[in-house]
Design a protein around this motif. Structure first.
Motif, PDB file in Angstrom:
ATOM      1  N   LEU A  94       0.843  -1.200   0.000  1.00  0.00           N
ATOM      2  CA  LEU A  94       0.000   0.000   0.000  1.00  0.00           C
ATOM      3  C   LEU A  94       0.874   1.245   0.000  1.00  0.00           C
ATOM      4  O   LEU A  94       1.956   1.263   0.605  1.00  0.00           O
ATOM      5  CB  LEU A  94      -0.914   0.013   1.222  1.00  0.00           C
ATOM      6  N   ASP A  95       0.391   2.283  -0.665  1.00  0.00           N
ATOM      7  CA  ASP A  95       1.084   3.561  -0.583  1.00  0.00           C
ATOM      8  C   ASP A  95       0.756   4.242   0.751  1.00  0.00           C
ATOM      9  O   ASP A  95      -0.047   3.748   1.539  1.00  0.00           O
ATOM     10  CB  ASP A  95       0.700   4.456  -1.764  1.00  0.00           C
ATOM     11  N   ASP A  96       1.392   5.378   0.987  1.00  0.00           N
ATOM     12  CA  ASP A  96       1.242   6.048   2.289  1.00  0.00           C
ATOM     13  C   ASP A  96      -0.191   6.480   2.591  1.00  0.00           C
ATOM     14  O   ASP A  96      -0.683   6.249   3.718  1.00  0.00           O
ATOM     15  CB  ASP A  96       2.183   7.257   2.347  1.00  0.00           C
ATOM     16  N   PRO A  97      -0.915   7.108   1.659  1.00  0.00           N
ATOM     17  CA  PRO A  97      -2.314   7.468   1.992  1.00  0.00           C
ATOM     18  C   PRO A  97      -3.182   6.253   2.296  1.00  0.00           C
ATOM     19  O   PRO A  97      -3.988   6.280   3.230  1.00  0.00           O
ATOM     20  CB  PRO A  97      -2.797   8.215   0.736  1.00  0.00           C
ATOM     21  N   ARG A 157      -2.288   4.899   5.721  1.00  0.00           N
ATOM     22  CA  ARG A 157      -2.845   5.731   6.800  1.00  0.00           C
ATOM     23  C   ARG A 157      -4.355   5.509   6.944  1.00  0.00           C
ATOM     24  O   ARG A 157      -4.883   5.510   8.064  1.00  0.00           O
ATOM     25  CB  ARG A 157      -2.556   7.206   6.510  1.00  0.00           C
ATOM     26  N   LEU A 158      -5.044   5.327   5.817  1.00  0.00           N
ATOM     27  CA  LEU A 158      -6.486   5.057   5.883  1.00  0.00           C
ATOM     28  C   LEU A 158      -6.767   3.748   6.601  1.00  0.00           C
ATOM     29  O   LEU A 158      -7.664   3.664   7.454  1.00  0.00           O
ATOM     30  CB  LEU A 158      -7.059   5.021   4.465  1.00  0.00           C
ATOM     31  N   VAL A 159      -5.997   2.699   6.277  1.00  0.00           N
ATOM     32  CA  VAL A 159      -6.188   1.407   6.931  1.00  0.00           C
ATOM     33  C   VAL A 159      -5.888   1.524   8.421  1.00  0.00           C
ATOM     34  O   VAL A 159      -6.633   0.994   9.266  1.00  0.00           O
ATOM     35  CB  VAL A 159      -5.291   0.348   6.265  1.00  0.00           C
ATOM     36  N   SER A 160      -4.811   2.220   8.771  1.00  0.00           N
ATOM     37  CA  SER A 160      -4.467   2.388  10.181  1.00  0.00           C
ATOM     38  C   SER A 160      -5.557   3.141  10.936  1.00  0.00           C
ATOM     39  O   SER A 160      -5.924   2.780  12.069  1.00  0.00           O
ATOM     40  CB  SER A 160      -3.136   3.128  10.319  1.00  0.00           C
ATOM     41  N   PHE A 161      -6.110   4.192  10.320  1.00  0.00           N
ATOM     42  CA  PHE A 161      -7.172   4.962  10.970  1.00  0.00           C
ATOM     43  C   PHE A 161      -8.431   4.118  11.155  1.00  0.00           C
ATOM     44  O   PHE A 161      -9.086   4.162  12.204  1.00  0.00           O
ATOM     45  CB  PHE A 161      -7.494   6.203  10.147  1.00  0.00           C
ATOM     46  N   ASN A 176       0.474   4.593  18.720  1.00  0.00           N
ATOM     47  CA  ASN A 176       1.909   4.898  18.702  1.00  0.00           C
ATOM     48  C   ASN A 176       2.476   4.816  17.291  1.00  0.00           C
ATOM     49  O   ASN A 176       3.318   5.630  16.897  1.00  0.00           O
ATOM     50  CB  ASN A 176       2.650   3.932  19.629  1.00  0.00           C
ATOM     51  N   VAL A 177       2.007   3.829  16.521  1.00  0.00           N
ATOM     52  CA  VAL A 177       2.463   3.708  15.131  1.00  0.00           C
ATOM     53  C   VAL A 177       2.049   4.915  14.317  1.00  0.00           C
ATOM     54  O   VAL A 177       2.832   5.470  13.529  1.00  0.00           O
ATOM     55  CB  VAL A 177       1.914   2.407  14.507  1.00  0.00           C
ATOM     56  N   MET A 178       0.811   5.366  14.508  1.00  0.00           N
ATOM     57  CA  MET A 178       0.347   6.535  13.765  1.00  0.00           C
ATOM     58  C   MET A 178       1.120   7.780  14.173  1.00  0.00           C
ATOM     59  O   MET A 178       1.452   8.621  13.324  1.00  0.00           O
ATOM     60  CB  MET A 178      -1.153   6.729  14.003  1.00  0.00           C
ATOM     61  N   LYS A 179       1.431   7.910  15.465  1.00  0.00           N
ATOM     62  CA  LYS A 179       2.219   9.066  15.892  1.00  0.00           C
ATOM     63  C   LYS A 179       3.620   9.023  15.299  1.00  0.00           C
ATOM     64  O   LYS A 179       4.166  10.041  14.870  1.00  0.00           O
ATOM     65  CB  LYS A 179       2.288   9.105  17.415  1.00  0.00           C
ATOM     66  N   THR A 180       4.218   7.822  15.256  1.00  0.00           N
ATOM     67  CA  THR A 180       5.555   7.683  14.668  1.00  0.00           C
ATOM     68  C   THR A 180       5.542   8.032  13.196  1.00  0.00           C
ATOM     69  O   THR A 180       6.425   8.725  12.683  1.00  0.00           O
ATOM     70  CB  THR A 180       6.062   6.247  14.882  1.00  0.00           C
ATOM     71  N   ASP A 181       4.530   7.522  12.475  1.00  0.00           N
ATOM     72  CA  ASP A 181       4.414   7.846  11.047  1.00  0.00           C
ATOM     73  C   ASP A 181       4.244   9.347  10.836  1.00  0.00           C
ATOM     74  O   ASP A 181       4.813   9.923   9.904  1.00  0.00           O
ATOM     75  CB  ASP A 181       3.226   7.094  10.434  1.00  0.00           C
TER      76      ASP A 181
END
Length: 430
Positions: free
Chosen positions: A289-292, A295-299, A388-393
């Motif tokens: 997956l690309d970055d956007p 991030r969508l999957v993580s959210f 924590n992963v989202m904050k690191t990203d």
């Protein structure tokens, strides 16, 4: 410049078509010769002449293609005067070895009016196997002319266009045929599938040419083994052998019997390793997956884990309330008015009250409550890890943006300084 790039690609495509026609004529001539018990006739001679003519036309197309490349380099400012001659300019441009290699590969053809047998010692069978020069040259010709197919496909790629060449020189990228071929293998799964099919069919035909003298010779026939030789003089059996070898299946129902056939089988194993590695790389690239999107999957998973954590907390609060003395004073029968009809739940709750009173541990002795607490802790850990992963990203993205902005500011300052210097020189001249 764009017209010259198109001119170059067209002539190389013409050379490739002529070279492949020559391969077709050579295979046809070899099959006719084999069906005629390796005896020359008018048809085989005519097919050999057709191979010679098509190879000569391919060489002419290569010469036109090289002339177009010299003109392109001349327009770029390289010192390649037309008065120096074609060969001298090729040497100065560093294209002489490539052109000579292409001509040498085109020169490998079945020679007209020449055909004799070559005795090749086979150490595995301890015997000399007779091969015709036409069969050997045809097999080598099929192998070496794959180069023209690959180069033609790379020249038809958008990376080989004039605009890409200009951008590559600006970015300092060596836009060679190897770079284009590697990029196409990495990003185009259909191109990899074409390479698989090409490798399978070419290896199968070379296997058939190598096994024919052994499998068709009555001296090596063994009637007691119940046809264990597998009829390797037939193309479909060789195709089956190559497929099960390259896919690492290896049933063992058919196998090569000559040293040359075994060497081709080993070479097909190495081909399969390379192609399989490329296929795995392409599949990983397609599934990543690309970055956007990441991030969508993580959210999305963060929201789901947050809801799961809230549900687990609500269940703990509800269980604590059911086991609390306040609820027991308000509903001594164990059933509130909203659930007065559910006597089974009330009986279970009253029995649980008695067990807790006997144990004397209070709410800490309730097994279901401990299970709900464990579920809540697990959901909380998953939620904290995702956050924590989202904050690191986010920190990495901010640092990358900061670095890019710093680089842009440096480039802008450099351009402003160069512009001021040019304006100063211009004002001095005026």
């Amino acid at each position: 410049m764009k017209e010259l790039h198109y001119y170059r690609g067209w002539w190389y495509a013409f050379s490739t078509i002529c070279a492949l026609l020559g391969v077709g004529f050579a295979i046809f001539e070899n099959e006719v010769l084999w069906s005629n018990a390796n005896q020359q006739n008018t048809r085989t001679v005519a097919l050999k002449l057709a191979v010679l003519v098509s190879s000569a036309m391919a060489a002419g197309g290569l010469q036109r293609q090289m002339s177009a490349r010299l003109r392109i380099r001349r327009l770029r400012g390289e010192a390649l005067p037309e008065q120096a001659g074609f060969w001298i300019n090729l040497y100065r441009a560093g294209l002489l070895s490539e052109f000579v290699t292409d001509l040498a590969l085109l020169a490998i053809i079945p020679i007209p009016f020449v055909d004799f047998h070559v005795e090749v010692w086979d150490a595995g069978n301890r015997a000399h196997l007779p091969y015709t020069t036409d069969a050997l040259l045809c097999g080598i010709m099929v192998l070496v002319r794959v180069r023209y197919i690959l180069v033609c496909l790379t020249l038809l790629d958008p990376l080989a266009s004039a605009a890409s060449a200009v951008y590559a020189r600006t970015a300092g990228v060596d836009l060679s045929l190897r770079f284009i071929l590697a990029t196409r293998c990495k990003r185009n799964f259909r191109f990899l599938l074409f390479l698989w099919l090409l490798a399978i069919f070419i290896t199968a035909y070379c296997m058939m040419v190598a096994e024919r003298p052994y499998d068709s010779d009555p001296i090596f026939k063994n009637e007691d083994v119940n046809q264990s030789l597998g009829h390797m003089d037939q193309f479909h059996n060789c195709l089956w052998l190559v497929v099960i070898t390259m896919t690492t299946v290896g049933y063992g129902d058919v196998y090569p019997s000559t040293d040359l056939g075994r060497f081709i089988a080993v070479a097909s194993c190495f081909e399969a390793v390379v192609l399989l590695a490329l296929c795995i790389d392409v599949v990983n690239l397609r599934l990543s997956l690309d970055d956007p999107s990441d991030r969508l999957v993580s959210f999305t998973y963060r929201v789901r884990e947050y809801k799961g954590m809230r549900v687990a907390a609500v269940k703990i609060i509800e269980r604590l309330y059911l086991l609390s003395p306040i609820y027991r004073r308000l509903h001594p029968e164990g059933t509130p008015r909203a659930k007065r009809c559910d006597e089974k739940i009330a009986a279970t709750l009253r029995r649980r009250w008695k067990e807790l009173d006997q144990l004397g541990l209070g709410v800490l002795g309730d097994v279901e409550l401990m299970h709900l607490i464990r579920v809540f802790r697990k959901a909380r850990r998953a939620f904290d890890s995702r956050e924590n992963v989202m904050k690191t990203d986010l920190k990495l993205q901010l640092s990358e943006m900061t670095d890019r902005m710093g680089g842009l500011e440096t480039e802008v300052e450099k351009l402003v300084g160069e512009l001021q210097l040019c304006l100063h020189k211009l004002s001095a001249k005026l």
